[in-house]
Motif scaffolding. Structure first.
Motif, PDB file in Angstrom:
ATOM      1  N   LYS A  50       0.859  -1.181   0.000  1.00 47.22           N
ATOM      2  CA  LYS A  50       0.000   0.000   0.000  1.00 47.22           C
ATOM      3  C   LYS A  50       0.894   1.230   0.000  1.00 47.22           C
ATOM      4  O   LYS A  50       1.893   1.297   0.723  1.00 47.22           O
ATOM      5  CB  LYS A  50      -0.904   0.009   1.228  1.00 47.22           C
ATOM      6  N   GLY A  51       0.554   2.198  -0.842  1.00 47.26           N
ATOM      7  CA  GLY A  51       1.350   3.404  -0.918  1.00 47.26           C
ATOM      8  C   GLY A  51       0.548   4.585  -1.415  1.00 47.26           C
ATOM      9  O   GLY A  51      -0.625   4.447  -1.761  1.00 47.26           O
ATOM     10  N   LYS A  52       1.172   5.734  -1.487  1.00 49.71           N
ATOM     11  CA  LYS A  52       0.477   6.946  -1.923  1.00 49.71           C
ATOM     12  C   LYS A  52       0.219   6.953  -3.426  1.00 49.71           C
ATOM     13  O   LYS A  52      -0.774   7.519  -3.883  1.00 49.71           O
ATOM     14  CB  LYS A  52       1.296   8.181  -1.524  1.00 49.71           C
ATOM     15  N   THR A  53       1.118   6.338  -4.191  1.00 52.56           N
ATOM     16  CA  THR A  53       0.974   6.334  -5.649  1.00 52.56           C
ATOM     17  C   THR A  53       1.232   4.934  -6.189  1.00 52.56           C
ATOM     18  O   THR A  53       1.843   4.084  -5.511  1.00 52.56           O
ATOM     19  CB  THR A  53       1.966   7.302  -6.319  1.00 52.56           C
ATOM     20  N   SER A  54       0.789   4.704  -7.439  1.00 50.06           N
ATOM     21  CA  SER A  54       1.047   3.412  -8.078  1.00 50.06           C
ATOM     22  C   SER A  54       2.541   3.212  -8.287  1.00 50.06           C
ATOM     23  O   SER A  54       3.050   2.092  -8.193  1.00 50.06           O
ATOM     24  CB  SER A  54       0.289   3.324  -9.409  1.00 50.06           C
ATOM     25  N   HIS A  55       3.254   4.305  -8.564  1.00 50.71           N
ATOM     26  CA  HIS A  55       4.703   4.199  -8.752  1.00 50.71           C
ATOM     27  C   HIS A  55       5.381   3.710  -7.481  1.00 50.71           C
ATOM     28  O   HIS A  55       6.326   2.902  -7.532  1.00 50.71           O
ATOM     29  CB  HIS A  55       5.274   5.557  -9.162  1.00 50.71           C
ATOM     30  N   GLU A  56       4.892   4.162  -6.344  1.00 48.26           N
ATOM     31  CA  GLU A  56       5.492   3.755  -5.078  1.00 48.26           C
ATOM     32  C   GLU A  56       5.322   2.260  -4.832  1.00 48.26           C
ATOM     33  O   GLU A  56       6.283   1.565  -4.473  1.00 48.26           O
ATOM     34  CB  GLU A  56       4.867   4.541  -3.917  1.00 48.26           C
ATOM     35  N   VAL A  57       4.115   1.734  -5.051  1.00 51.85           N
ATOM     36  CA  VAL A  57       3.890   0.313  -4.773  1.00 51.85           C
ATOM     37  C   VAL A  57       4.590  -0.577  -5.808  1.00 51.85           C
ATOM     38  O   VAL A  57       5.085  -1.662  -5.470  1.00 51.85           O
ATOM     39  CB  VAL A  57       2.382  -0.014  -4.709  1.00 51.85           C
ATOM     40  N   PHE A  58       4.648  -0.130  -7.068  1.00 55.41           N
ATOM     41  CA  PHE A  58       5.375  -0.908  -8.069  1.00 55.41           C
ATOM     42  C   PHE A  58       6.866  -0.932  -7.749  1.00 55.41           C
ATOM     43  O   PHE A  58       7.549  -1.945  -7.970  1.00 55.41           O
ATOM     44  CB  PHE A  58       5.143  -0.345  -9.473  1.00 55.41           C
ATOM     45  N   SER A  59       7.396   0.173  -7.230  1.00 53.57           N
ATOM     46  CA  SER A  59       8.804   0.223  -6.852  1.00 53.57           C
ATOM     47  C   SER A  59       9.090  -0.752  -5.712  1.00 53.57           C
ATOM     48  O   SER A  59      10.105  -1.455  -5.718  1.00 53.57           O
ATOM     49  CB  SER A  59       9.190   1.642  -6.436  1.00 53.57           C
ATOM     50  N   LEU A  60       8.191  -0.812  -4.748  1.00 55.93           N
ATOM     51  CA  LEU A  60       8.353  -1.736  -3.630  1.00 55.93           C
ATOM     52  C   LEU A  60       8.329  -3.187  -4.115  1.00 55.93           C
ATOM     53  O   LEU A  60       9.134  -4.021  -3.688  1.00 55.93           O
ATOM     54  CB  LEU A  60       7.244  -1.508  -2.602  1.00 55.93           C
ATOM     55  N   PHE A  61       7.400  -3.484  -5.040  1.00 53.87           N
ATOM     56  CA  PHE A  61       7.271  -4.843  -5.557  1.00 53.87           C
ATOM     57  C   PHE A  61       8.502  -5.228  -6.380  1.00 53.87           C
ATOM     58  O   PHE A  61       9.016  -6.349  -6.272  1.00 53.87           O
ATOM     59  CB  PHE A  61       6.006  -4.951  -6.403  1.00 53.87           C
ATOM     60  N   SER A  62       8.984  -4.302  -7.200  1.00 55.62           N
ATOM     61  CA  SER A  62      10.154  -4.608  -8.029  1.00 55.62           C
ATOM     62  C   SER A  62      11.389  -4.864  -7.163  1.00 55.62           C
ATOM     63  O   SER A  62      12.210  -5.722  -7.480  1.00 55.62           O
ATOM     64  CB  SER A  62      10.415  -3.478  -9.026  1.00 55.62           C
ATOM     65  N   LYS A  63      11.531  -4.115  -6.065  1.00 53.35           N
ATOM     66  CA  LYS A  63      12.646  -4.339  -5.167  1.00 53.35           C
ATOM     67  C   LYS A  63      12.539  -5.701  -4.480  1.00 53.35           C
ATOM     68  O   LYS A  63      13.549  -6.381  -4.256  1.00 53.35           O
ATOM     69  CB  LYS A  63      12.714  -3.230  -4.120  1.00 53.35           C
ATOM     70  N   LYS A  64      11.295  -6.109  -4.179  1.00 60.94           N
ATOM     71  CA  LYS A  64      11.071  -7.419  -3.570  1.00 60.94           C
ATOM     72  C   LYS A  64      11.456  -8.525  -4.542  1.00 60.94           C
ATOM     73  O   LYS A  64      12.086  -9.523  -4.168  1.00 60.94           O
ATOM     74  CB  LYS A  64       9.603  -7.561  -3.174  1.00 60.94           C
ATOM     75  N   ILE A  65      11.090  -8.355  -5.820  1.00 62.13           N
ATOM     76  CA  ILE A  65      11.446  -9.340  -6.844  1.00 62.13           C
ATOM     77  C   ILE A  65      12.964  -9.420  -7.001  1.00 62.13           C
ATOM     78  O   ILE A  65      13.544 -10.503  -7.088  1.00 62.13           O
ATOM     79  CB  ILE A  65      10.795  -8.966  -8.193  1.00 62.13           C
ATOM     80  N   ALA A  66      13.626  -8.252  -7.032  1.00 59.64           N
ATOM     81  CA  ALA A  66      15.083  -8.217  -7.172  1.00 59.64           C
ATOM     82  C   ALA A  66      15.750  -8.947  -6.011  1.00 59.64           C
ATOM     83  O   ALA A  66      16.722  -9.690  -6.205  1.00 59.64           O
ATOM     84  CB  ALA A  66      15.561  -6.774  -7.239  1.00 59.64           C
ATOM     85  N   GLY A  67      15.212  -8.757  -4.802  1.00 63.45           N
ATOM     86  CA  GLY A  67      15.765  -9.443  -3.647  1.00 63.45           C
ATOM     87  C   GLY A  67      15.535 -10.940  -3.703  1.00 63.45           C
ATOM     88  O   GLY A  67      16.394 -11.736  -3.312  1.00 63.45           O
ATOM     89  N   TYR A  68      14.374 -11.332  -4.219  1.00 68.37           N
ATOM     90  CA  TYR A  68      14.030 -12.756  -4.309  1.00 68.37           C
ATOM     91  C   TYR A  68      15.011 -13.485  -5.226  1.00 68.37           C
ATOM     92  O   TYR A  68      15.452 -14.593  -4.946  1.00 68.37           O
ATOM     93  CB  TYR A  68      12.608 -12.909  -4.843  1.00 68.37           C
ATOM     94  N   TYR A  69      15.337 -12.852  -6.363  1.00 69.47           N
ATOM     95  CA  TYR A  69      16.231 -13.476  -7.336  1.00 69.47           C
ATOM     96  C   TYR A  69      17.691 -13.058  -7.158  1.00 69.47           C
ATOM     97  O   TYR A  69      18.546 -13.456  -7.946  1.00 69.47           O
ATOM     98  CB  TYR A  69      15.793 -13.119  -8.755  1.00 69.47           C
TER      99      TYR A  69
END
Length: 222
Positions: A50-69
């Motif tokens: 959850k975030g203020k903007t769509s860009h914020e939540v997509f950034s969080l998700f992309s960082k999670k994916i980067a950490g996963y791999y």
């Protein structure tokens, strides 16, 4: 106002899906084979941001994916628009123009720096020349995108192509089944034998042609 994102980790592993129905979030999986245990077929890990903007939540998700791999970002990222998410294979030159004009007028899209044309621009997968929807010219298409102030990007699938391809010979240049010797066909597509120097040269040559036409971003599938 706030934005929310729901996704699976890893994001592309099984055919998982998310849907909203009757104000409820449904999570599921498309099963393409009989599971070893029919009573248990685990989903991927579901995450929510959850975030203020769509860009914020997509950034969080992309960082999670980067950490996963365990990815390491070696070059600055960018924000781009990809035609597949809305037009699928029906995308036309007029649709790209309409999108770029809208993006320039709306402040929430001001961070978009690239326009990526996905599947639908080519004659057929494997014959990587612009079809009539794009005036038959990848050079003019890239030039048009640049004229609006965006970096041109384009989709190709060099490793999964139409069995009706003309740029190479499926019988000569694609994989065959070891047992029968028949051409290996997957959902009407064939797989180029990239260990064949002729195939390698054809693929590299076409990517260089697209780069010379002005495309600086490539989205590769399969």
């Amino acid at each position: 106002k706030f934005s929310m994102l729901f996704g699976f980790l890893p994001p592309i592993y099984r055919n998982t899906f998310l849907r909203i129905k009757n104000r409820k979030l449904l999570c599921g999986i498309y099963i393409q084979e009989i599971p070893f245990d029919p009573d248990m077929y685990p989903l991927e890990k579901l995450v929510c941001y959850k975030g203020k903007t769509s860009h914020e939540v997509f950034s969080l998700f992309s960082k999670k994916i980067a950490g996963y791999y365990n990815f390491k970002q070696e070059m600055p990222g960018f924000i781009g628009w990809n035609s597949w998410e809305y037009y699928l294979t029906s995308v036309r030159k007029e649709d790209i123009i309409e999108t770029m004009e809208a993006a320039r007028k709306r402040s929430e899209f001001e961070k978009i720096t690239a326009i990526i044309i996905d599947d639908g621009w080519q004659i057929r997968p494997g014959d990587w020349d612009a079809n009539e929807k794009f005036g038959g010219s990848t050079f003019d298409t890239a030039k048009m995108i640049k004229s609006y102030g965006f970096k041109p990007g384009i989709w190709i699938s060099p490793f999964w192509i139409s069995k009706n391809v003309k740029s190479l010979s499926p019988e000569k240049h694609c994989l065959h089944k070891r047992e029968s010797g028949d051409l290996y066909i997957n959902y009407g597509f064939v797989i180029p034998d990239v260990t064949n120097p002729e195939v390698e040269n054809i693929i590299i040559s076409k990517i260089k042609d697209l780069e010379n036409d002005g495309f600086s971003i490539f989205k590769l599938d399969f």
